[in-house]
Enzyme design. Structure first.
Site, PDB file in Angstrom:
ATOM      1  N   TYR A 106      20.285  57.778  -0.629  1.00 39.65           N
ATOM      2  CA  TYR A 106      21.368  57.051  -1.319  1.00 39.65           C
ATOM      3  C   TYR A 106      22.096  56.154  -0.318  1.00 39.65           C
ATOM      4  O   TYR A 106      22.277  54.962  -0.547  1.00 39.65           O
ATOM      5  CB  TYR A 106      22.356  58.021  -1.974  1.00 39.65           C
ATOM      6  CG  TYR A 106      23.526  57.298  -2.619  1.00 39.65           C
ATOM      7  CD1 TYR A 106      23.378  56.667  -3.851  1.00 39.65           C
ATOM      8  CD2 TYR A 106      24.767  57.211  -1.977  1.00 39.65           C
ATOM      9  CE1 TYR A 106      24.429  55.971  -4.429  1.00 39.65           C
ATOM     10  CE2 TYR A 106      25.821  56.516  -2.559  1.00 39.65           C
ATOM     11  CZ  TYR A 106      25.652  55.907  -3.784  1.00 39.65           C
ATOM     12  OH  TYR A 106      26.694  55.217  -4.346  1.00 39.65           O
TER      13      TYR A 106
ATOM     14  N   SER B 258      28.552  50.584  -1.604  1.00 37.40           N
ATOM     15  CA  SER B 258      29.430  51.749  -1.437  1.00 37.40           C
ATOM     16  C   SER B 258      29.923  51.784   0.007  1.00 37.40           C
ATOM     17  O   SER B 258      29.242  51.257   0.900  1.00 37.40           O
ATOM     18  CB  SER B 258      28.625  53.021  -1.724  1.00 37.40           C
ATOM     19  OG  SER B 258      29.362  54.176  -1.343  1.00 37.40           O
TER      20      SER B 258
HETATM   21  N1  NAP Z   1      31.527  56.712  -8.531  1.00 31.26           N
HETATM   22  C1  NAP Z   1      31.623  56.598  -7.220  1.00 31.26           C
HETATM   23  O1  NAP Z   1      32.305  57.405  -6.544  1.00 31.26           O
HETATM   24  C2  NAP Z   1      30.922  55.469  -6.527  1.00 31.26           C
HETATM   25  C3  NAP Z   1      31.267  55.206  -5.184  1.00 31.26           C
HETATM   26  C4  NAP Z   1      30.663  54.161  -4.517  1.00 31.26           C
HETATM   27  C5  NAP Z   1      29.728  53.386  -5.172  1.00 31.26           C
HETATM   28  N2  NAP Z   1      29.394  53.662  -6.467  1.00 31.26           N
HETATM   29  C6  NAP Z   1      28.391  52.807  -7.105  1.00 31.26           C
HETATM   30  O2  NAP Z   1      28.933  52.277  -8.303  1.00 31.26           O
HETATM   31  C7  NAP Z   1      27.865  51.904  -9.173  1.00 31.26           C
HETATM   32  C8  NAP Z   1      28.154  52.386 -10.564  1.00 31.26           C
HETATM   33  O3  NAP Z   1      28.167  53.791 -10.572  1.00 31.26           O
HETATM   34  P1  NAP Z   1      29.218  54.620 -11.428  1.00 31.26           P
HETATM   35  O4  NAP Z   1      30.018  55.394 -10.485  1.00 31.26           O
HETATM   36  O5  NAP Z   1      29.876  53.769 -12.436  1.00 31.26           O
HETATM   37  O6  NAP Z   1      28.193  55.658 -12.103  1.00 31.26           O
HETATM   38  P2  NAP Z   1      28.006  56.169 -13.607  1.00 31.26           P
HETATM   39  O7  NAP Z   1      29.313  56.375 -14.269  1.00 31.26           O
HETATM   40  O8  NAP Z   1      27.061  57.318 -13.489  1.00 31.26           O
HETATM   41  O9  NAP Z   1      27.246  54.945 -14.323  1.00 31.26           O
HETATM   42  C9  NAP Z   1      25.952  54.592 -13.932  1.00 31.26           C
HETATM   43  C10 NAP Z   1      25.418  53.505 -14.862  1.00 31.26           C
HETATM   44  O10 NAP Z   1      24.105  53.187 -14.404  1.00 31.26           O
HETATM   45  C11 NAP Z   1      23.202  53.252 -15.491  1.00 31.26           C
HETATM   46  N3  NAP Z   1      21.894  53.708 -15.053  1.00 31.26           N
HETATM   47  C12 NAP Z   1      21.589  54.867 -14.387  1.00 31.26           C
HETATM   48  N4  NAP Z   1      20.277  54.976 -14.204  1.00 31.26           N
HETATM   49  C13 NAP Z   1      19.730  53.853 -14.752  1.00 31.26           C
HETATM   50  C14 NAP Z   1      18.394  53.399 -14.882  1.00 31.26           C
HETATM   51  N5  NAP Z   1      17.346  54.097 -14.411  1.00 31.26           N
HETATM   52  N6  NAP Z   1      18.179  52.204 -15.517  1.00 31.26           N
HETATM   53  C15 NAP Z   1      19.224  51.501 -16.004  1.00 31.26           C
HETATM   54  N7  NAP Z   1      20.496  51.888 -15.900  1.00 31.26           N
HETATM   55  C16 NAP Z   1      20.752  53.050 -15.291  1.00 31.26           C
HETATM   56  C17 NAP Z   1      23.819  54.238 -16.475  1.00 31.26           C
HETATM   57  O11 NAP Z   1      23.419  53.912 -17.789  1.00 31.26           O
HETATM   58  P3  NAP Z   1      22.318  54.694 -18.692  1.00 31.26           P
HETATM   59  O12 NAP Z   1      22.466  56.156 -18.407  1.00 31.26           O
HETATM   60  O13 NAP Z   1      22.689  54.272 -20.080  1.00 31.26           O
HETATM   61  O14 NAP Z   1      21.007  54.123 -18.256  1.00 31.26           O
HETATM   62  C18 NAP Z   1      25.309  53.947 -16.292  1.00 31.26           C
HETATM   63  O15 NAP Z   1      25.700  52.889 -17.137  1.00 31.26           O
HETATM   64  C19 NAP Z   1      26.596  52.473  -8.535  1.00 31.26           C
HETATM   65  O16 NAP Z   1      25.939  51.440  -7.843  1.00 31.26           O
HETATM   66  C20 NAP Z   1      27.126  53.507  -7.539  1.00 31.26           C
HETATM   67  O17 NAP Z   1      26.234  53.723  -6.480  1.00 31.26           O
HETATM   68  C21 NAP Z   1      29.972  54.672  -7.158  1.00 31.26           C
END
Ligand code: NAP
Length: 256
Positions: A148, A136
């Protein structure tokens, strides 16, 4: 069909991981999809060709075992590992229960390290392969977050260090560092983002496309979009103390 590459994606049931799964399927990858939500994984298995699923909570060491074994299986090599699953948090460090902070680091940091450690020896032997670690911009600049932000800084440092030591091996590691992306991330963490203007938001398909393009270009730290590249560059041109000062005042509520 042999000859098709295989990608293992963690957290494909929502957001960036779902975008990775669909894009990689479109690009001809067989998929191994790992997350907790068995129903959503099953829906992806029905939607996409050639999908294998592993239901696992990656914050639980014992549930990571089958994932590690799959990554180490010499008969079914994994060509691309996408360490995408992670969680944010809301609230102050000192008032958040310790168990929650610990589980967050198990997922955001230890699982990334363990899965990367499991997949690299096979890739090295084959002289090919790649790991995309979703970090991130929070891992690149000081903000008001604690665990985080620290977990993402670790992921960036791990990826850069590995990328250096893997030079000449044919194996690449990329840290993908997006800014705000429209996913379930903030809602899941209970973070109110109503203050953030649309200008700051990116879309998952775009972030994935930029990450894959940067991997092809041998870029190690990928920051999708000109505006976030500019923000990160600007934050590096001023003294870190000034970036901290601004972040502490404009950073909104902290994310654990
Ligand atoms: N969205 C943003 O603004 C943003 C910005 C910078 C970086 N990121 C990064 O992008 C990545 C993806 O996040 P996202 O934004 O796509 O979030 P998201 O929509 O909340 O998706 C998170 C995914 O992670 C899985 N997950 C969560 N806890 C888990 C666990 N304990 N074991 C296995 N799987 C788990 C969830 O699946 P289940 O619930 O089915 O387990 C889901 O598929 C992350 O690394 C996040 O830090 C996001």
């Amino acid at each position: 069909m042999s000859g098709m590459p295989t990608a293992l994606v963690t957290g494909p049931t929502a957001g960036l991981g779902a975008a990775f799964a669909r894009r990689l399927a479109h690009d001809g990858y067989r998929l191994v999809l790992v997350a907790r939500d068995a129903e959503r994984l099953e829906a992806l298995r029905r939607e996409l060709p050639d999908v294998e699923v592993i239901v696992a909570d990656l914050s639980r060491p014992e549930q990571r075992v089958p994932v590690v074994q799959r990554l180490q299986d010499p008969e079914r090599p994994v060509d691309l590992l996408v360490n995408n699953a992670a969680v944010g948090g809301q609230g102050e460090f000192w008032s958040t229960p310790y168990a929650g902070l610990h589980d967050q680091l198990e997922l955001n940091l230890i699982a990334v390290m363990e899965l990367t450690h499991a997949v690299l020896p096979g890739m090295m032997q084959r002289g090919a392969g790649a790991v995309i670690n979703v970090a991130s911009v929070a891992g690149l600049t000081p903000g008001r977050g604690s665990t985080y932000t620290a977990s993402k800084a670790y992921v960036v440092a791990l990826s850069e260090g590995l990328s250096n030591s893997l030079q000449g091996t044919g194996v690449r590691v990329l840290a993908l560092c997006p800014g705000f992306v429209h996913t379930e991330f903030h809602a899941r963490a209970g973070i109110d983002m109503s203050w953030a203007p649309e200008l700051l938001w990116l879309y998952p398909d775009y972030v994935v496309d930029q990450g894959l393009k940067d991997l092809q270009r041998d870029i190690v730290v990928s920051i999708p979009s000109v505006r976030y590249k500019a923000l990160v560059t600007a934050s590096r041109l001023v003294p870190r103390s000034l970036t901290r000062f601004v972040a502490a005042r404009l950073g909104g509520r902290s994310r654990t």
